[in-house]
Design a protein around this motif. Structure first.
Motif, mmCIF file in Angstrom:
data_model
loop_
_atom_site.group_PDB
_atom_site.id
_atom_site.type_symbol
_atom_site.label_atom_id
_atom_site.label_comp_id
_atom_site.label_asym_id
_atom_site.label_seq_id
_atom_site.Cartn_x
_atom_site.Cartn_y
_atom_site.Cartn_z
ATOM 1 N N VAL A 114 -3.231 5.271 2.332
ATOM 2 C CA VAL A 114 -2.849 4.471 2.195
ATOM 3 C C VAL A 114 -2.924 2.472 2.554
ATOM 4 C CG1 VAL A 114 -0.541 5.281 3.123
ATOM 5 C CG2 VAL A 114 -2.058 3.896 5.060
ATOM 6 N N ARG A 115 -2.861 1.411 1.624
ATOM 7 C CA ARG A 115 -3.682 0.140 2.631
ATOM 8 C C ARG A 115 -3.118 -0.504 3.461
ATOM 9 N NH1 ARG A 115 -0.387 -3.155 -1.192
ATOM 10 N NH2 ARG A 115 0.339 -3.512 0.486
ATOM 11 N N ASP A 116 -1.691 -0.446 4.074
ATOM 12 C CA ASP A 116 -1.971 -1.102 5.043
ATOM 13 C C ASP A 116 -1.751 -0.100 6.100
ATOM 14 O OD1 ASP A 116 -0.163 -2.497 7.539
ATOM 15 O OD2 ASP A 116 1.254 -3.806 5.605
ATOM 16 N N LYS A 117 -2.222 -0.126 6.762
ATOM 17 C CA LYS A 117 -2.732 0.901 8.014
ATOM 18 C C LYS A 117 -1.146 0.766 9.359
ATOM 19 C CE LYS A 117 -5.404 4.663 5.738
ATOM 20 N NZ LYS A 117 -6.773 4.115 5.946
ATOM 21 N N GLN A 118 -1.435 -1.109 9.946
ATOM 22 C CA GLN A 118 -0.121 -0.949 10.212
ATOM 23 C C GLN A 118 0.917 0.092 11.200
ATOM 24 O OE1 GLN A 118 -0.313 -5.225 9.365
ATOM 25 N NE2 GLN A 118 1.455 -5.238 10.828
ATOM 26 N N GLY A 151 19.601 4.828 5.970
ATOM 27 C CA GLY A 151 17.723 4.451 5.713
ATOM 28 C C GLY A 151 17.520 4.146 4.908
ATOM 29 N N VAL A 152 16.015 3.997 5.089
ATOM 30 C CA VAL A 152 14.887 3.002 4.170
ATOM 31 C C VAL A 152 14.737 4.409 3.190
ATOM 32 C CG1 VAL A 152 12.769 1.734 3.765
ATOM 33 C CG2 VAL A 152 13.830 1.660 5.593
ATOM 34 N N PRO A 153 15.119 3.851 1.507
ATOM 35 C CA PRO A 153 14.670 5.222 0.801
ATOM 36 C C PRO A 153 12.991 5.119 1.225
ATOM 37 C CG PRO A 153 15.842 3.481 -0.629
ATOM 38 C CD PRO A 153 15.649 2.906 0.843
ATOM 39 N N LEU A 154 12.073 6.798 1.261
ATOM 40 C CA LEU A 154 10.919 7.159 0.905
ATOM 41 C C LEU A 154 10.525 5.696 0.346
ATOM 42 C CD1 LEU A 154 8.680 7.628 3.373
ATOM 43 C CD2 LEU A 154 8.590 10.051 1.638
ATOM 44 N N ARG A 155 9.792 5.689 -0.869
ATOM 45 C CA ARG A 155 9.827 5.016 -2.324
ATOM 46 C C ARG A 155 9.163 3.722 -2.002
ATOM 47 N NH1 ARG A 155 9.157 4.158 -7.583
ATOM 48 N NH2 ARG A 155 9.599 6.809 -8.494
ATOM 49 N N PHE A 157 10.012 2.393 0.861
ATOM 50 C CA PHE A 157 8.379 2.635 2.103
ATOM 51 C C PHE A 157 7.007 2.327 1.357
ATOM 52 C CE2 PHE A 157 6.210 4.370 5.702
ATOM 53 C CZ PHE A 157 6.133 3.697 7.026
ATOM 54 N N LEU A 158 6.775 4.281 0.803
ATOM 55 C CA LEU A 158 5.547 3.729 0.552
ATOM 56 C C LEU A 158 4.807 2.713 -0.183
ATOM 57 C CD1 LEU A 158 5.866 7.646 -0.548
ATOM 58 C CD2 LEU A 158 4.343 6.644 1.456
ATOM 59 N N GLU A 159 5.662 2.678 -0.943
ATOM 60 C CA GLU A 159 4.871 1.354 -1.908
ATOM 61 C C GLU A 159 5.599 -0.343 -0.908
ATOM 62 O OE1 GLU A 159 7.916 2.346 -6.196
ATOM 63 O OE2 GLU A 159 8.965 0.458 -4.331
ATOM 64 N N HIS A 160 6.009 -0.449 -0.207
ATOM 65 C CA HIS A 160 5.204 -1.209 1.118
ATOM 66 C C HIS A 160 4.208 -1.228 1.793
ATOM 67 C CE1 HIS A 160 7.580 -4.820 2.886
ATOM 68 N NE2 HIS A 160 6.602 -4.606 4.062
ATOM 69 N N ILE A 161 3.908 0.001 2.270
ATOM 70 C CA ILE A 161 2.518 -0.347 2.388
ATOM 71 C C ILE A 161 1.136 0.276 1.805
ATOM 72 C CG2 ILE A 161 3.911 0.589 4.820
ATOM 73 C CD1 ILE A 161 2.271 3.697 3.844
ATOM 74 N N GLY A 162 1.566 -0.105 0.325
ATOM 75 C CA GLY A 162 0.370 0.059 -0.395
ATOM 76 C C GLY A 162 0.218 1.741 -0.412
ATOM 77 N N ALA A 163 1.456 2.650 -0.646
ATOM 78 C CA ALA A 163 0.297 3.817 -0.478
ATOM 79 C C ALA A 163 -0.215 4.233 -1.851
ATOM 80 C CB ALA A 163 1.278 5.298 -0.259
ATOM 81 N N ASP A 164 -1.146 5.548 -2.329
ATOM 82 C CA ASP A 164 -1.503 5.860 -3.166
ATOM 83 C C ASP A 164 -0.552 6.554 -3.816
ATOM 84 O OD1 ASP A 164 -2.416 7.228 -5.531
ATOM 85 O OD2 ASP A 164 -4.512 7.689 -4.092
ATOM 86 N N LEU A 165 0.004 6.148 -4.642
ATOM 87 C CA LEU A 165 1.548 6.682 -5.360
ATOM 88 C C LEU A 165 1.221 7.823 -6.392
ATOM 89 C CD1 LEU A 165 4.302 4.108 -6.360
ATOM 90 C CD2 LEU A 165 3.342 5.689 -3.582
ATOM 91 N N THR A 166 -0.287 8.269 -6.459
ATOM 92 C CA THR A 166 -1.132 9.166 -7.554
ATOM 93 C C THR A 166 -1.393 10.814 -6.103
ATOM 94 O OG1 THR A 166 -3.061 8.785 -7.326
ATOM 95 C CG2 THR A 166 -1.338 8.176 -8.906
ATOM 96 N N ALA A 167 -1.115 10.217 -5.223
ATOM 97 C CA ALA A 167 -1.388 11.299 -4.297
ATOM 98 C C ALA A 167 -1.021 12.501 -3.854
ATOM 99 C CB ALA A 167 -1.413 10.835 -2.678
ATOM 100 N N GLY A 228 7.194 11.134 13.959
ATOM 101 C CA GLY A 228 5.777 10.074 15.039
ATOM 102 C C GLY A 228 5.004 9.754 13.684
ATOM 103 N N ALA A 229 4.643 10.204 13.146
ATOM 104 C CA ALA A 229 3.338 9.566 12.260
ATOM 105 C C ALA A 229 4.065 10.158 10.671
ATOM 106 C CB ALA A 229 2.135 10.105 12.552
ATOM 107 N N ILE A 230 3.281 8.953 10.222
ATOM 108 C CA ILE A 230 3.550 9.612 8.191
ATOM 109 C C ILE A 230 2.106 9.383 7.657
ATOM 110 C CG2 ILE A 230 4.642 8.196 6.540
ATOM 111 C CD1 ILE A 230 6.676 7.728 7.282
#
Ligand SMILES: Nc1nc2c(c(=O)[nH]1)N[C@H]1C(S)=C(S)[C@@H](COP(=O)(O)O)O[C@H]1N2
Ligand SMILES: [Mo]
Length: 252
Positions: A114-118, A151-155, A157-167, A228-230
């Motif tokens: 992920v790009r953003d690890k906050q 809640g938040v669609p996981l998609r 969230f993943l887009e928001h944190i700049g996750a590698d969506l090809t992982a 607690g962690a993703i």
């Protein structure tokens, strides 16, 4: 190692029958019993329901094919009138041992591809677009129940944190010793939620406070509570039950 404790105990004969149905279903259609019961809308609450699954199999042609080839493969949704009350609790421990989480220092850690690890607070998550669905949670132990999760669609969230969506995988670590993981297509499915709410209220402790995964296209054990962690990763993360022999995919 802990033993699974089903809320409804199946007789040994029913259990054998269920395993047999599962095997035949899989040979015939490549579907797991969880997927089949989602399709048929069958409530696998007790032994009688096993007969209903068998009966539903005879209808699989129309329904399964329509769903499998629809492209969307949305899990069925229900009206509020269908909500199961009280909703069953399940975990590898008793309800009295539900983890006690202090919100003041609660953060969700993000790592991997992920790009953003906050870290994320609950308020941060509530600021993202939300969605709510009434769907059926199906436990491999032979029960199912209809609930509403928001809640938040996981998609999102993943887009928001700049996750590698090809992982390949998205993995979850929980505040108890639970962990699980899902494939990326499921993570991006529109009904897959990082759930903050159960019904109209914040997730109660026993149902996964303060954050759980809600995946209506997978069996119950792939819906980790108390996240607690993703982690976004290409390395197979397994899971608590998965590592004890439960089918990792367990869904559609
Ligand atoms: N953290 C955590 N998540 C978990 C579990 C668990 O033991 N610990 N059990 C799983 C199983 S097997 C099921 S069926 C569902 C039950 O969710 P519920 O208690 O909301 O019915 O949670 C899943 N998520
Ligand atoms: Mo379960």
């Amino acid at each position: 190692m802990s033993e699974r404790k089903p809320p409804v105990k199946l007789e040994p004969a029913q259990r054998t029958q269920l395993v047999d149905v599962q095997r035949r279903l899989f040979l015939r259609s490549g579907l797991t019993i969880g997927a089949m019961s989602m399709l048929s809308g069958c409530n696998l609450e007790d032994g009688d329901q096993v007969d209903k699954v068998l009966w539903a199999m005879s209808r699989w042609n129309d329904k399964v094919q329509a769903w499998l080839f629809s492209g969307q493969r949305l899990a069925p949704v229900y009206s509020e009138a269908k909500l199961t009350r009280p909703f069953p609790f399940n975990a590898y421990y008793e309800e009295t041992d539900v983890p006690d989480i202090d919100l003041s220092d609660y953060r969700v850690e993000v790592s991997g591809l992920v790009r953003d690890k906050q870290n994320w607070t609950l308020e941060d998550l509530r600021r993202l677009p939300q969605r709510s669905d009434i769907t059926r949670l199906i436990c491999v132990e032979g029960w199912s129940a209809i609930g509403q999760w928001g809640g938040v669609p996981l998609r999102t969230f993943l887009e928001h944190i700049g996750a590698d969506l090809t992982a390949k995988y998205v993995a979850f670590k929980c505040a108890d010793r639970y962990y699980s993981s899902i494939d990326m297509p499921t993570a991006l499915h529109p009904q897959t939620l990082l759930a903050l709410d159960f019904g109209k209220v914040a997730l109660p402790p026993q149902y996964g406070y303060p954050l759980r995964l809600r995946v209506p296209t997978k069996l119950g054990f792939k819906n980790p509570k108390h996240i607690g962690a993703i982690v976004v990763t290409n390395e197979y993360p397994g899971g608590y039950w998965e590592d004890q022999g439960y089918n990792w995919f367990s869904g559609i």
